[in-house]
Scaffold this active site. Structure first.
Site, short mmCIF file in Angstrom:
data_model
loop_
_atom_site.label_atom_id
_atom_site.label_comp_id
_atom_site.label_asym_id
_atom_site.label_seq_id
_atom_site.Cartn_x
_atom_site.Cartn_y
_atom_site.Cartn_z
N GLN A 143 0.80 -1.66 -0.19
CA GLN A 143 -0.27 0.23 -0.21
C GLN A 143 1.04 1.60 -0.13
O GLN A 143 1.63 1.34 1.03
CB GLN A 143 -0.90 0.24 0.79
CG GLN A 143 -1.88 -0.81 1.77
CD GLN A 143 -2.64 -0.61 -0.31
OE1 GLN A 143 -2.70 0.19 -0.43
NE2 GLN A 143 -4.28 -1.95 0.00
N TYR A 201 -5.06 -13.06 -2.83
CA TYR A 201 -4.31 -12.32 -3.53
C TYR A 201 -3.49 -11.50 -2.07
O TYR A 201 -3.83 -10.21 -2.06
CB TYR A 201 -5.67 -10.85 -4.30
CG TYR A 201 -6.44 -11.24 -4.70
CD1 TYR A 201 -5.97 -11.65 -6.42
CD2 TYR A 201 -7.45 -11.48 -4.36
CE1 TYR A 201 -6.93 -12.02 -6.90
CE2 TYR A 201 -9.17 -12.12 -5.29
CZ TYR A 201 -8.03 -12.72 -7.02
OH TYR A 201 -9.04 -12.96 -8.28
N GLU A 256 -0.97 -15.86 -3.21
CA GLU A 256 -0.91 -15.38 -4.13
C GLU A 256 -0.20 -15.29 -5.75
O GLU A 256 0.32 -16.21 -5.70
CB GLU A 256 -0.17 -14.02 -3.37
CG GLU A 256 0.85 -13.16 -4.06
CD GLU A 256 -0.14 -12.06 -5.23
OE1 GLU A 256 0.46 -11.30 -5.95
OE2 GLU A 256 -0.83 -11.86 -4.53
N ASP A 284 -8.84 -9.10 -1.66
CA ASP A 284 -7.78 -8.45 -1.44
C ASP A 284 -7.42 -7.32 -3.12
O ASP A 284 -6.04 -8.30 -3.47
CB ASP A 284 -6.52 -7.52 -0.80
CG ASP A 284 -6.62 -6.66 -1.30
OD1 ASP A 284 -7.30 -4.92 -2.33
OD2 ASP A 284 -5.31 -6.33 -0.17
N CYS A 293 -9.56 -1.77 -4.50
CA CYS A 293 -9.68 -0.17 -4.71
C CYS A 293 -9.86 1.07 -5.75
O CYS A 293 -9.55 2.17 -6.51
CB CYS A 293 -7.27 -0.04 -5.21
SG CYS A 293 -7.12 -1.33 -6.51
#
Length: 458
Positions: free
Chosen positions: A287, A320, A344, A387, A414
């Site tokens: 982030q 993720y 991931e 995410d 996002c």
């Protein structure tokens, strides 16, 4: 609110023509909507209700819509402020014969109005794509500020990561929006002092196509990544590295294959969040707002623990997962009697997660596509954290998650459009959007972050 068109019509469809418009409502993507003779024009750098002169930047006659930049404000909104960055100010940029840099498209709007506009976009996307009118606990007009004393409420200095292009003359630059044009820059006001103090604009960057910088908020050693231009010699990259301060790590990287090659120091940075240390290699995801990791972890755990979905002995998954930001916190919460599946897709980032979580026996790290891993490793979950990248999870993944019968899903997003689309898929499957928080993790841009709690319907 409907947009109107005023006098001085564009006489041709050619980009570069100027016309006067009244700005209509904000839309997803960093622009507002105006209309000219029935044609939609997406206008950047305006505010709803303003009368402006615009320069058409994308205006093919057969196109369904055009794009434009504001070059002069004829009747300003009371929420208009002086842009904090000359390179991103459209009037100044076009006056110098080139478009403004991207990445600060809301810099002409007061922070309070920026957040109100972002809330409008989120609410509109949820209504249109998911059929959601009301969300428990979210007023529909709230995007929360995230910051601290470091910025004095300016919304500046929050980026711990920054990406730059390089001009043909070897100068640090940034691309204009939807353009191959690179504008030289000598500051990045949204970035932390640790990035600006590198003074990359003073270095001859010939032989490099891109520069990525990571400067952890904890003050640990920054990393500068150089993407070599075709045919660049290793000696040239070494010469660039030698111009950077000695405490800075420097590496070459290939964006296509994630390969990272050490030039000096580390090929990774050490991040800190939620009481854990995280190694993040190369351009691996983290982030970018200095306050984002703690903010998102706090919101996710509040939703899951408050609902009784996250507790010692629980079976959970982090999808993720990146370098393991949420995975580590899940491991703490479930303890050694619980289990955490961490998935991931990026091989490099998954390797980081293995290093970061090696001391947590309750965590299983799996590298691969989420939908394939869930198919191979079916289990009954108490809770999931989702995410995904900006494109969202998609219908196939949502259906798999529903089929896994978790008691709750914390969805971190996002992008309001892909988030709303996925919420629509969950609702079709009988799930509910039970709680929502929205955060302004990208001040002076149109982006925002949401954390949602999704639960099976009755």
């Amino acid at each position: 609110m409907s947009a109107k068109t005023q006098t001085e019509p564009a006489t041709t469809g050619a980009a570069g023509t100027e016309t006067v418009l009244e700005i209509g409502p904000v839309a997803h993507g960093g622009h507002c909507v105006a209309r000219h003779e029935g044609r939609v024009i997406f206008v950047r750098h305006g505010i709803p209700g303003e009368k402006v002169r615009v320069r058409l930047t994308d205006a093919e006659e057969k196109a369904k819509f055009w794009r434009a930049d504001v070059v002069e404000v004829l009747a300003p909104s009371p929420d208009r402020v002086d842009h904090f960055w000359h390179a991103a100010d459209p009037a100044r940029a076009w006056d110098h014969g080139h478009p403004p840099v991207g990445g600060a498209e809301f810099g002409h709007i007061s922070l309070a109005r920026q957040r109100a506009l972002k809330a409008e976009v989120l609410a509109e996307q949820l209504r249109r794509l998911a059929g959601v009118e009301d969300v428990p606990g979210w007023a529909g007009d709230t995007v929360e500020a995230v910051g601290g004393t470091h910025d004095g409420g300016s919304g500046l200095g929050w980026r711990t990561r920054a990406s730059f292009s390089v001009t043909p003359a070897g100068k640090l630059g940034m691309h204009a929006h939807r353009s191959g044009h690179i504008v030289p820059v000598r500051e990045m006001p949204l970035a932390t002092d640790a990035i600006n103090n590198l003074r990359l604009w003073d270095i001859d960057l010939q032989g490099v196509d891109r520069v990525e910088v990571a400067a952890p908020a904890n003050g640990s050693r920054p990393l500068v990544l150089l993407a070599p231009a075709e045919g660049a010699k290793p000696k040239r990259l070494g010469a660039i590295a030698s111009q950077l301060p000695g405490e800075v790590s420097v590496a070459a990287f290939g964006p296509a294959n994630e390969e990272v090659r050490q030039l000096r120091g580390r090929t990774w940075v050490q991040e800190t969040a939620a009481g854990h240390e995280y190694r993040v290699t190369g351009a691996g995801f983290w982030q970018i707002h200095r306050g984002a990791p703690g903010t998102l972890v706090g919101s996710v755990t509040e939703f899951l623990q408050g609902g009784g979905f996250l507790h010692p002995g629980a079976v959970v998954a982090d999808l993720y997962a990146g370098a393991g930001l949420f995975t580590a916190v899940l491991a703490d919460a479930v303890g050694e009697t619980g289990s955490v599946l961490s998935v991931e897709g990026s091989p490099g980032t998954s390797r980081d997660a293995r290093k970061n979580l090696h001391a947590a026996p309750q965590v299983e790290i799996v590298q691969g596509r989420v939908e394939r891993v869930l198919h191979r490793k079916p289990r009954d979950f108490d809770a999931l954290i989702l995410d995904p990248p900006r494109a969202g999870a998609g219908k196939s993944v949502v259906n798999q998650l529903v089929a896994a019968h978790p008691r709750a899903i914390a969805y971190v997003s996002c992008d309001p459009a892909s988030f709303a689309r996925d919420v629509g898929y969950f609702r079709t499957a009988g799930w509910e959007l039970s709680a929502l928080r929205a955060f302004d993790l990208y001040p002076h841009t149109h982006h925002l972050e949401t954390v949602a709690l999704l639960t099976p319907g009755p």
